[in-house]
Each structure stands twice: as C-alpha cells, then as structure tokens.
Design a protein around this motif. Structure first.
Motif, PDB file in Angstrom:
ATOM      1  N   UNK A 254     -13.868  39.183  20.073  1.00 30.76           N
ATOM      2  CA  UNK A 254     -12.920  38.158  20.491  1.00 30.76           C
ATOM      3  C   UNK A 254     -13.212  37.616  21.880  1.00 30.76           C
ATOM      4  N   UNK A 255     -13.654  38.492  22.785  1.00 36.30           N
ATOM      5  CA  UNK A 255     -13.882  38.031  24.160  1.00 36.30           C
ATOM      6  C   UNK A 255     -15.007  37.018  24.243  1.00 36.30           C
ATOM      7  N   UNK A 256     -15.855  36.947  23.231  1.00 38.97           N
ATOM      8  CA  UNK A 256     -16.892  35.911  23.222  1.00 38.97           C
ATOM      9  C   UNK A 256     -16.309  34.541  22.904  1.00 38.97           C
ATOM     10  N   UNK A 257     -15.152  34.496  22.274  1.00 39.60           N
ATOM     11  CA  UNK A 257     -14.665  33.198  21.774  1.00 39.60           C
ATOM     12  C   UNK A 257     -13.342  32.702  22.351  1.00 39.60           C
ATOM     13  N   UNK A 258     -12.460  33.608  22.835  1.00 36.65           N
ATOM     14  CA  UNK A 258     -11.072  33.159  23.090  1.00 36.65           C
ATOM     15  C   UNK A 258     -10.897  32.279  24.315  1.00 36.65           C
ATOM     16  N   UNK A 259     -11.764  32.391  25.298  1.00 33.22           N
ATOM     17  CA  UNK A 259     -11.593  31.567  26.493  1.00 33.22           C
ATOM     18  C   UNK A 259     -11.863  30.103  26.157  1.00 33.22           C
ATOM     19  N   UNK A 260     -11.003  29.193  26.652  1.00 34.15           N
ATOM     20  CA  UNK A 260     -11.137  27.774  26.304  1.00 34.15           C
ATOM     21  C   UNK A 260     -12.439  27.188  26.843  1.00 34.15           C
TER      22      UNK A 260
ATOM     23  N   UNK B  86      -8.956  41.937  21.616  1.00 30.34           N
ATOM     24  CA  UNK B  86      -9.906  40.968  22.190  1.00 30.34           C
ATOM     25  C   UNK B  86      -9.708  39.579  21.595  1.00 30.34           C
ATOM     26  N   UNK B  87      -9.130  39.508  20.413  1.00 29.28           N
ATOM     27  CA  UNK B  87      -8.981  38.216  19.733  1.00 29.28           C
ATOM     28  C   UNK B  87      -7.644  37.525  20.025  1.00 29.28           C
ATOM     29  N   UNK B  89      -5.084  35.552  22.617  1.00 31.65           N
ATOM     30  CA  UNK B  89      -5.080  34.784  23.867  1.00 31.65           C
ATOM     31  C   UNK B  89      -4.010  35.359  24.790  1.00 31.65           C
ATOM     32  N   UNK B 255     -18.728  37.671  29.248  1.00 34.41           N
ATOM     33  CA  UNK B 255     -17.624  37.150  28.441  1.00 34.41           C
ATOM     34  C   UNK B 255     -16.450  38.115  28.377  1.00 34.41           C
ATOM     35  N   UNK B 259     -12.855  35.115  31.718  1.00 35.48           N
ATOM     36  CA  UNK B 259     -11.636  34.376  31.419  1.00 35.48           C
ATOM     37  C   UNK B 259     -10.507  34.872  32.324  1.00 35.48           C
TER      38      UNK B 259
END
Lengths: 365, 365
Positions: A254-260, B86-87, B89, B255, B259
């Motif tokens: 998730x940390x690879x994708x959640x940041x805008x 992790x997924x 927000x 990553x 964030x």
C-alpha cells in the motif's frame, strides 16, 4: 519498438525539468553526469524523452533507460524504476513500458487466465475464492472450514495473509491438514478446489516451504511480495519442480501507491510488477471496500493485468477486502469474467455452509 | 514491562476511534470481530490502549498486539505492523515498542558500534566510507578506484547500489577484482579497509552470493531490503558461516516514509527495522542533500539506531546522498562520532587520490 525501459512520471512543482534531469542521473549512474565519460553520459544515463505542460501543478515527464542498466534481473529493474527516486517528494511513477528484450527474461504467470480456466475446468465463469480466517483458529478448525468450502464448490481457498507460525496453528500442520481436507472433499464431489497456503515465512525457508507445501498437497501458493520481495515470488513461480498457481497478496505494498503525489501507480504495482513476478492471481482491495482504492484505480489494475506485456500471459485479478455476496454481481459487471472473486469474513455471518453454497450459485450464474 | 507489541499511529481525520477499531482488527484477525470466539476477541484482536486529543487534524492512537500474532518471525512482525493498514489513507505508524520476548528472537547487528570499532581498530573516530561509481565503469576501473581509496585510508568501500550484473561489470568479476585490489592495498599500508559488494541479485542467489563474496575476499556486504525484503538481510546477517558486517541500503524504502499522512516514521524504517534485520550500518539520505529528509527526521533515525532495543547492539548510521567533504564537520557535529560517513560522487571532482586523502584527514581530525 524501442528496446529501452520507458518510464512516465508526474512531477509536482515548478522545476520539472531540473527534477527530471536529477532523476535521469539518480536512477542510472548516481554520479555527477558531467564527470562521467562521454559514452556513459550518452548510453548509461537516463534520457529525457519528453516534458509536457504543467496541468494542476503536475508535469508529465518521460525518461527512458538503456535496458542493460537492469541487467536482465527483476531486483535491478525495480531499482532502476523506483530505487532512490522513492525518497523524493512530489514524484510519482505513473506508467512503464518494458521492452521485449527484458520481458523475455521473465516467465510471467505460469497459468494465467487461460491456464487456470483449464486447471479448474471453467471455460467462462469467474473464479470463486475465499480465505481461511480468523487467526486464533486451530489447524483442525481451518481444515473443517476448508472442507465445507471445497464441498460447496469453491475454486480457491487461501490462507488469510496473517497466518504464519502462530501457536494456535503452525504452518506445516495447517498446510498438511487443510490440504488433506480439500483433497478429501474433492474426491467426494469431483470438484477441483485448490488450497493456497501463505508463504509469509522466513526468507531462507520460503522456497523449501513452497516445495513442501506441494508435497503436502497444496494446489496453489500465495506470496506477499511487499514483505518478501517481488523476486522471491518470481523464483517460486518459475520453478518447474513446483509449478503451482501463484497468488500475489498486497500486504505492505500500500505504501507504494497511497500517497497522492508520490509512489507508483496502482496499475504498475498490482498489474505490471505482479505479472512480471509471475502472479497468476493478483489480489488488491476493491473500491468501496475497507480500503481507499477508487474505481479508476481498480480499473487501471485490471487493464494492466490483461494488456500486452511481451509474450507474458494475462493475469487474473482478485478485487477483495470487505467484499460480500451481495456485491458480486456488480463486481463481475465491472471487471468482467476473468476475475477471481474473493469473499472472506462475510461468509461467516450466519451459516458458513449455506453462505458458501449461495456464493457458488451466484458466481455460476 | 509488557510483552505486547505496542504501536503508535497518527490518524488523520475526524473518526479516529472508528479507524483505530478497524486497524486493531485489520492487523490481527481481519475478520468481523463480533463473529470471532470470545477468547480470540480478547487475546488475538489488537487492543486500543489509548486515543489522544486531535491536534492539527491528527489523533495519536496506541494499539497493542499479542506478541504471539507475530509468531517470532520478522516477515509476520512486519505484517502485523504494516501489512494491510499500508493501504489505508491517513494513517501513519510513528513508533513501535517491541517486547523482549520478540527481540530475543533476532540477533540484530552482529558487530554494531562496538564491534566495528574493534574490527577497524578505531576506538573513537567516525568511519570513513565511499561507493564505487559510476555504472558503466569496468570491473578493472572499479578495482583501480578501490585501490586508491583503500590506500588513502578508507574504512569501507561499497558498491554503488545500482551495480548488479550489467554487461560493463558483472557481479562475480567485480567482487573478485575489487576484493583483490583492497586486499593488496591493505597489505601495503597495514589498513583494514573492507569492500562491501551489493547483493541486489535474484532472490534464489542472494544467500549463496553472500558466501561467495566472502570466499572472494569481500570484507562486508550490502543488502537493499526495500527490494529484497528485510528478512533476507536478517538471514544473511545471522549466518555464522558468513559473519560479515552488513550495510542496509534505503533503495525503494522511500515510499514507506515520504508521504506526510501515511507510511511509517523514518526512525522505525531506517532505525528499528534495519537494526532488527541485522544491519550494522544503516544508510539513509542526509538532510540538505539530494533528498527531502529533514533534520528532525534524520535525528530520529540516529536516536532509534542507538536507543535500547532488547539486548540488540546499537547500529551505525550512514547519512548519505550528495554529501561533500566540506559538509563532514557539520555532519559529525550533528550526529556524533558513531557515524559512518559516506561521500561518493563528490570525491571524483578533480583528483580522486587527493580528495580521498583529504577526506581521511578531515575524518581523522
């Protein structure tokens, strides 16, 4: 057709060209470019192919890299794609095109969409899957659940991703008794249900555990590449002595994708990378479930799972995370039939056996 | 002293309690809590220990987990800490306290601060390190650079993290000739310089490569846990037949931290996790370098590297990424002497040999 690795980034802020130049060096020679020999500057440093107009604060930039920088290996390909740039703010990798000269180094999904249709003898419908839950149950409890689910007609039963070597159910014991329960159910019903134990185990045991799982009767495997690394999944998926369907679980990814404004696009992580690493089924959180993935993000994953990628087979997608039987028709409408539906905890509201039969009926249409 | 895993999160938004309850279940049984047996609800589900006041939109929440959920294994500990959350927000893991019952399952840094001081015979000063660059150079080029650097008095010379099996310098050849060059320089000078090849290699080759590197004369090793997984680093660090100092490189780990409202605190990733996984030296981007880490974030990493963590040895920190000789005094002031300084590309501006000697002089004060 280029033989370069072509990467599209969105760069947030007003100095897109400067950042693009920094990335082209950071992701290749990581060295003051002007101090490198001329041929290295020309061939090894990344090349900025295009810089777009700024839209809503973000500039689309394309940088390409010589495929030799990745050395034909997945860990170094990941390093080229996202190694140090992962530590920059305001840079997101939105797409990647991997040349055939690299994709042919990877086997990709061993079964893929067509292979699992044959394995399960389901020419048309979506796959029916679930997970063994909750942690705290004994291996015997899980075996009883598995027997009920296999008898009801499920195609796949996976370990909950949290199951490892907890005192209530140790890995080897669980794999042995659940595999046996599924085999017995299949013998009675004629079904082809497979059990996929999770391989979230110590790094020096994973590959042996995959072989042991097979010898104990597991019909598929699940790896958590966000914890174990994408390349161990590839290693197991490509191992002809194992040759079982592979599920990729999204834990820690998730940390690879959640940041805008940072990270990597959902389509690349749960689509392209999972597929390169040999997942036959890529699990990710469906929209409107417990997680914050949007419809568009989920659609992009499905697209990346199915679009051409060298000669690699298309991959099944498994949108999950708080799914219910009621939501299945909408899901199949949205994703189409090359979908591995996964309903977990919701099957336990009321009677597991009755719910399991109901889910199979819904899925068989 | 609790034997629970205690995790502090910052939760952004107005429904902190609801999200905390979701996390306590998601990171444990991942199952409707009310459907689980009473003892599972009591013992296996995470417990909300405290919920603070909202400050600047964020609420501090502490949730603890039964240590048995982690099964004494690092991959499952990572899964408990950050797997599915992790997924989400708006959830950031800001600290973790790991009970002795778990830390004693891990060896941690084999050498640590005291061990490397003995190995290099440097009772007081900071370590002097650099990296072999740029990609595109031949193995013979790298050997020549290594000879100059070892002769100048460097303690550590590592592969640039991008070096793998590129055609210009293949891994085995590079390890062989660079190790030989460093050994020859040490024989002439009496220095104790070590070369640390990068192990960013296919997953099924890493452990054998670590052994091979040792047999070829490498005096240390470097793993990229963001690509290969933290647990393979632990496996190699704990292998008594290898027993070499371990460097942890931050590639792709960015990553997890960049964030603002998601991810894991820098101190946990580059401090606690690196140390649990057995890094003797944790490399991370220094403030005011090429990356966006702040002074406070860097300070927190140093603190986590050195604070009590079961009986695990304190770890060296290596703040890097665009460092120059001019910045070394400020760096040592800020971090203290238990620091493994790392200057890379800047040594190549002008004469490498002269710069190398100058850096060693600055570091020896």
């Amino acid at each position: 057709m280029t033989d370069r690795i072509v990467v599209d980034y969105l760069i947030y802020g007003n100095d897109a060209r400067e950042i693009a130049e920094a990335i082209s060096v950071e992701q290749s020679i990581e060295f003051p470019a002007e101090l490198a020999e001329a041929w290295i500057q020309r061939e090894v440093v990344g090349q900025i192919d295009s810089i777009g107009e700024q839209v809503d604060g973000a500039t689309s930039v394309t940088i390409s890299y010589d495929h030799r920088n990745a050395g034909g290996e997945l860990p170094q390909l990941l390093n080229v794609l996202w190694g140090n740039v992962s530590m920059l703010r305001g840079v997101r990798l939105i797409d990647v095109s991997i040349p055939d000269v690299l994709t042919k180094k990877f086997s990709g999904p061993r079964f893929g969409v067509a292979g699992l249709r044959e394995l399960f003898d389901v020419p048309k419908r979506a796959l029916v899957g679930t997970a063994l839950k909750p942690m705290g149950s004994s291996s015997a409890d899980f075996a009883r659940m598995a027997s009920i689910l296999a008898t009801a007609g499920f195609d796949t039963i996976k370990d909950d991703h949290s199951l490892a070597n907890q005192p209530w159910s140790m890995w080897r014991e669980r794999v042995e008794v659940v595999s046996a329960a599924v085999r017995e159910a299949n013998e009675k019903t004629g079904n082809r249900c497979v059990y996929a134990p999770s391989l979230n185990l110590p790094a020096d045991q994973i590959q042996d555990a995959a072989r042991e799982a097979k010898s104990l009767g597991a019909g598929a495997l699940m790896v958590l590449p966000g914890i174990s690394g994408f390349d161990i999944m590839r290693t197991i998926a490509e191992d002809d002595s194992i040759a079982l369907p592979m599920m990729g679980h999204p834990s820690m990814l998730g940390s690879l994708v959640v940041s805008q404004n940072e990270g990597i696009a959902h389509s690349v992580v749960y689509g392209t990378l999972m597929r390169l690493a040999g997942a036959d089924i890529s699990i990710f959180p469906n929209f409107s479930g417990r997680f914050a993935f949007t419809k568009d993000e989920c659609r992009s994953i499905a697209k990346a799972a199915r679009r051409p990628l060298g000669t690699l087979a298309p991959m099944w997608i498994s949108p999950a995370g708080g799914m219910t039987i009621e939501r299945l028709p909408e899901m199949l409408d949205f994703y189409g039939r090359d979908t591995a539906a996964l309903v977990g905890g919701a099957l336990h509201r009321g009677d597991l056996a009755a719910n399991a039969v109901q889910m199979v009926e819904v899925m068989r249409g």
